[in-house]
Design a protein around this motif. Structure first.
Motif, PDB file in Angstrom:
ATOM      1  N   LEU A   1       0.838  -1.196   0.000  1.00 18.60           N
ATOM      2  CA  LEU A   1       0.000   0.000   0.000  1.00 18.60           C
ATOM      3  C   LEU A   1       0.874   1.247   0.000  1.00 18.60           C
ATOM      4  O   LEU A   1       0.672   2.162  -0.804  1.00 18.60           O
ATOM      5  N   LEU A   2       1.859   1.281   0.871  1.00 15.22           N
ATOM      6  CA  LEU A   2       2.743   2.443   0.964  1.00 15.22           C
ATOM      7  C   LEU A   2       3.533   2.632  -0.330  1.00 15.22           C
ATOM      8  O   LEU A   2       3.672   3.759  -0.822  1.00 15.22           O
ATOM      9  N   ARG A   3       4.021   1.539  -0.919  1.00 19.51           N
ATOM     10  CA  ARG A   3       4.751   1.637  -2.198  1.00 19.51           C
ATOM     11  C   ARG A   3       3.858   2.180  -3.311  1.00 19.51           C
ATOM     12  O   ARG A   3       4.338   2.911  -4.184  1.00 19.51           O
ATOM     13  N   SER A   4       2.575   1.842  -3.278  1.00 23.87           N
ATOM     14  CA  SER A   4       1.670   2.330  -4.322  1.00 23.87           C
ATOM     15  C   SER A   4       1.413   3.832  -4.187  1.00 23.87           C
ATOM     16  O   SER A   4       1.118   4.505  -5.170  1.00 23.87           O
ATOM     17  N   ILE A   5       1.548   4.346  -2.991  1.00 22.11           N
ATOM     18  CA  ILE A   5       1.308   5.767  -2.722  1.00 22.11           C
ATOM     19  C   ILE A   5       2.589   6.584  -2.836  1.00 22.11           C
ATOM     20  O   ILE A   5       2.589   7.689  -3.355  1.00 22.11           O
ATOM     21  N   ALA A   6       3.686   6.029  -2.328  1.00 23.48           N
ATOM     22  CA  ALA A   6       4.965   6.747  -2.296  1.00 23.48           C
ATOM     23  C   ALA A   6       6.086   5.800  -2.728  1.00 23.48           C
ATOM     24  O   ALA A   6       6.833   5.297  -1.892  1.00 23.48           O
ATOM     25  N   PRO A   7       6.187   5.520  -4.028  1.00 28.57           N
ATOM     26  CA  PRO A   7       7.221   4.594  -4.489  1.00 28.57           C
ATOM     27  C   PRO A   7       8.631   5.146  -4.251  1.00 28.57           C
ATOM     28  O   PRO A   7       8.827   6.355  -4.161  1.00 28.57           O
ATOM     29  N   GLY A   8       9.586   4.224  -4.120  1.00 25.79           N
ATOM     30  CA  GLY A   8      10.979   4.629  -3.964  1.00 25.79           C
ATOM     31  C   GLY A   8      11.368   5.054  -2.569  1.00 25.79           C
ATOM     32  O   GLY A   8      12.399   5.682  -2.377  1.00 25.79           O
ATOM     33  N   ARG A   9      10.562   4.703  -1.590  1.00 28.70           N
ATOM     34  CA  ARG A   9      10.859   5.078  -0.202  1.00 28.70           C
ATOM     35  C   ARG A   9      10.793   3.858   0.718  1.00 28.70           C
ATOM     36  O   ARG A   9      10.067   3.854   1.702  1.00 28.70           O
ATOM     37  N   PRO A  10      11.563   2.814   0.432  1.00 27.16           N
ATOM     38  CA  PRO A  10      11.463   1.605   1.247  1.00 27.16           C
ATOM     39  C   PRO A  10      11.859   1.825   2.704  1.00 27.16           C
ATOM     40  O   PRO A  10      11.351   1.131   3.589  1.00 27.16           O
ATOM     41  N   CYS A  11      12.724   2.801   2.973  1.00 25.10           N
ATOM     42  CA  CYS A  11      13.153   3.016   4.360  1.00 25.10           C
ATOM     43  C   CYS A  11      12.062   3.665   5.204  1.00 25.10           C
ATOM     44  O   CYS A  11      12.215   3.792   6.419  1.00 25.10           O
ATOM     45  N   THR A  12      10.952   4.049   4.615  1.00 27.09           N
ATOM     46  CA  THR A  12       9.848   4.626   5.387  1.00 27.09           C
ATOM     47  C   THR A  12       8.875   3.558   5.881  1.00 27.09           C
ATOM     48  O   THR A  12       8.067   3.833   6.761  1.00 27.09           O
TER      49      THR A  12
END
Length: 91
Positions: free
Chosen positions: A66-77
């Motif tokens: 879900l988080l990747r679909s909203i804010a891709p490229g931020r795995p450390c979040t």
């Protein structure tokens, strides 16, 4: 809980956990999860997580997707944001 309350609680818990919360160039408050890479989520991202992030039985893998679909490229979040949402659910 509504979207505004969700966003407010996320920001409050981020501050309580010692994460940097500041206003970005666009005028949105953002939470910096990694100081080295400067990876952050702003209030627009957080608002888009509502209400799905609070769904009962949501697994860490589903939350991360879900988080990747909203804010891709931020795995450390992912871990930090998941912990904040977990804390909201327990209140």
């Amino acid at each position: 809980m509504d979207e505004k309350e969700f966003v407010d609680q996320v920001l409050r818990l981020a501050r309580e956990r010692g994460l940097r919360v500041e206003t970005n160039r666009s005028g949105l408050e953002q939470i910096t999860f990694n100081e080295t890479s400067r990876k952050a989520l702003h209030t627009g991202h957080v608002a888009r997580l509502f209400p799905e992030a609070l769904a009962p039985g949501l697994t860490p893998r589903q939350f991360n997707a879900l988080l990747r679909s909203i804010a891709p490229g931020r795995p450390c979040t992912q871990k930090g944001m998941r912990e904040i949402v977990d804390a909201i659910e327990k209140r």
